[in-house]
Design a protein around this motif. Structure first.
Motif, mmCIF file in Angstrom:
data_model
loop_
_atom_site.group_PDB
_atom_site.id
_atom_site.type_symbol
_atom_site.label_atom_id
_atom_site.label_comp_id
_atom_site.label_asym_id
_atom_site.label_seq_id
_atom_site.Cartn_x
_atom_site.Cartn_y
_atom_site.Cartn_z
ATOM 1 N N VAL A 177 0.314 0.715 -1.060
ATOM 2 C CA VAL A 177 -0.930 0.258 -0.450
ATOM 3 C C VAL A 177 -0.598 -0.140 0.992
ATOM 4 C CG1 VAL A 177 -2.891 -1.316 -0.615
ATOM 5 C CG2 VAL A 177 -1.717 -0.578 -2.705
ATOM 6 N N ARG A 178 -1.168 0.575 1.920
ATOM 7 C CA ARG A 178 -0.886 0.355 3.348
ATOM 8 C C ARG A 178 -1.541 -0.941 3.844
ATOM 9 N NH1 ARG A 178 2.214 4.272 4.942
ATOM 10 N NH2 ARG A 178 1.945 6.348 4.110
ATOM 11 N N ASP A 232 -7.321 0.517 -7.731
ATOM 12 C CA ASP A 232 -8.171 -0.200 -8.688
ATOM 13 C C ASP A 232 -8.904 -1.387 -8.064
ATOM 14 O OD1 ASP A 232 -6.115 -2.042 -8.409
ATOM 15 O OD2 ASP A 232 -5.483 -1.957 -10.504
ATOM 16 N N GLY A 233 -8.690 -1.608 -6.764
ATOM 17 C CA GLY A 233 -9.390 -2.678 -6.057
ATOM 18 C C GLY A 233 -8.863 -4.074 -6.306
ATOM 19 N N ARG A 234 -7.709 -4.200 -6.960
ATOM 20 C CA ARG A 234 -7.189 -5.524 -7.324
ATOM 21 C C ARG A 234 -6.214 -6.117 -6.334
ATOM 22 N NH1 ARG A 234 -4.497 -4.345 -12.534
ATOM 23 N NH2 ARG A 234 -3.873 -6.504 -12.390
ATOM 24 N N PHE A 235 -5.575 -5.284 -5.505
ATOM 25 C CA PHE A 235 -4.526 -5.779 -4.621
ATOM 26 C C PHE A 235 -4.756 -5.317 -3.189
ATOM 27 C CE2 PHE A 235 -2.662 -4.937 -8.846
ATOM 28 C CZ PHE A 235 -2.345 -6.232 -9.216
ATOM 29 N N CYS A 260 1.684 -3.480 0.191
ATOM 30 C CA CYS A 260 2.460 -3.764 -1.012
ATOM 31 C C CYS A 260 2.775 -2.455 -1.733
ATOM 32 C CB CYS A 260 1.722 -4.723 -1.945
ATOM 33 S SG CYS A 260 0.156 -4.118 -2.586
ATOM 34 N N GLN A 261 3.737 -2.543 -2.627
ATOM 35 C CA GLN A 261 4.092 -1.448 -3.526
ATOM 36 C C GLN A 261 3.788 -1.949 -4.936
ATOM 37 O OE1 GLN A 261 5.551 1.589 -2.811
ATOM 38 N NE2 GLN A 261 5.506 1.206 -0.624
ATOM 39 N N ILE A 262 2.999 -1.174 -5.679
ATOM 40 C CA ILE A 262 2.615 -1.584 -7.026
ATOM 41 C C ILE A 262 3.305 -0.675 -8.034
ATOM 42 C CG2 ILE A 262 0.702 -1.975 -8.619
ATOM 43 C CD1 ILE A 262 -1.110 -2.076 -6.058
ATOM 44 N N ALA A 263 4.059 -1.287 -8.940
ATOM 45 C CA ALA A 263 4.671 -0.530 -10.041
ATOM 46 C C ALA A 263 3.552 -0.262 -11.038
ATOM 47 C CB ALA A 263 5.803 -1.319 -10.673
ATOM 48 N N ARG A 264 3.009 0.973 -11.023
ATOM 49 C CA ARG A 264 1.861 1.323 -11.870
ATOM 50 C C ARG A 264 2.263 1.721 -13.279
ATOM 51 N NH1 ARG A 264 -2.733 -0.935 -10.404
ATOM 52 N NH2 ARG A 264 -3.292 -0.447 -8.253
#
Length: 182
Positions: free
Chosen positions: A116-117, A124-127, A131-135
């Motif tokens: 996420v830049r 999903d609109g949550r963060f 950041c980098q999200i471990a999906r």
């Protein structure tokens, strides 16, 4: 990334404890802020539920117990663990019982990331980025630790047990604002 809480029904004599071992608390890594997604289907608990072990400080030579079962609850990785009775386990268990050791952590592998830049929002609109999200990720082991990455999880800790520490979120907001202003 967790804390150990003792449920009343588990009693002081029981070697079983319920722990939280992971959350969606942002954590600073060398590449930036990392978030472990806990949405449905994000966490593969197969390994923990079949061969999960409880270590001390992620040391594979210091097995202090086993994972009886693991699950996701309120966006947290949860597990029922049982401490062994050998000398190493007894020492760690004694410190858990006394409250000296109350935090946990998880070692994991990530199968799928979402980047996420800065200034953007996750799919999903949550963060908020950056950041980098471990999906999609797999816990490999859980540990009783002296110094956790995520102080919101541990022995006997669940969402209802502790008020969330928002300092990491506040830092993330500040990072986002500073990055966006540049």
């Amino acid at each position: 990334m967790g804390q150990i809480l003792t449920r009343q029904e588990e009693g002081q004599d029981s070697r079983r404890r319920t722990i939280s071992f992971s959350s969606e608390e942002p954590y600073r890594r060398y590449f930036g802020m990392e978030i472990l997604d806990h949405a449905a289907g994000a966490v593969n608990l197969e390994r923990l539920n079949s061969v999960g072990v409880l270590l001390f400080n992620h040391d594979v030579d210091k097995v202090v117990g086993r994972v009886i079962r693991a699950w996701i609850e309120n966006n947290r990785g949860m597990a029922e663990v049982e401490f062994d009775t050998d000398a190493d386990a007894e020492k760690v268990f004694g410190k858990v019982q006394s409250g000296t050791l109350k935090t946990t952590s998880v070692r994991y592998s990530v199968d799928s990331w979402e980047e996420v830049r800065p200034g953007a929002t996750s799919a999903d609109g949550r963060f908020q980025g950056p950041c980098q999200i471990a999906r999609r990720w797999t816990p490999l082991e859980v540990s009783i630790v002296s110094v956790p990455a995520d102080a919101t999880v541990g022995v006997g800790r669940s969402d209802a047990d502790t008020a969330p520490d928002l300092s990491a979120y506040e830092r993330q907001i500040q990072v986002n604002q500073n990055t966006f202003r540049r």
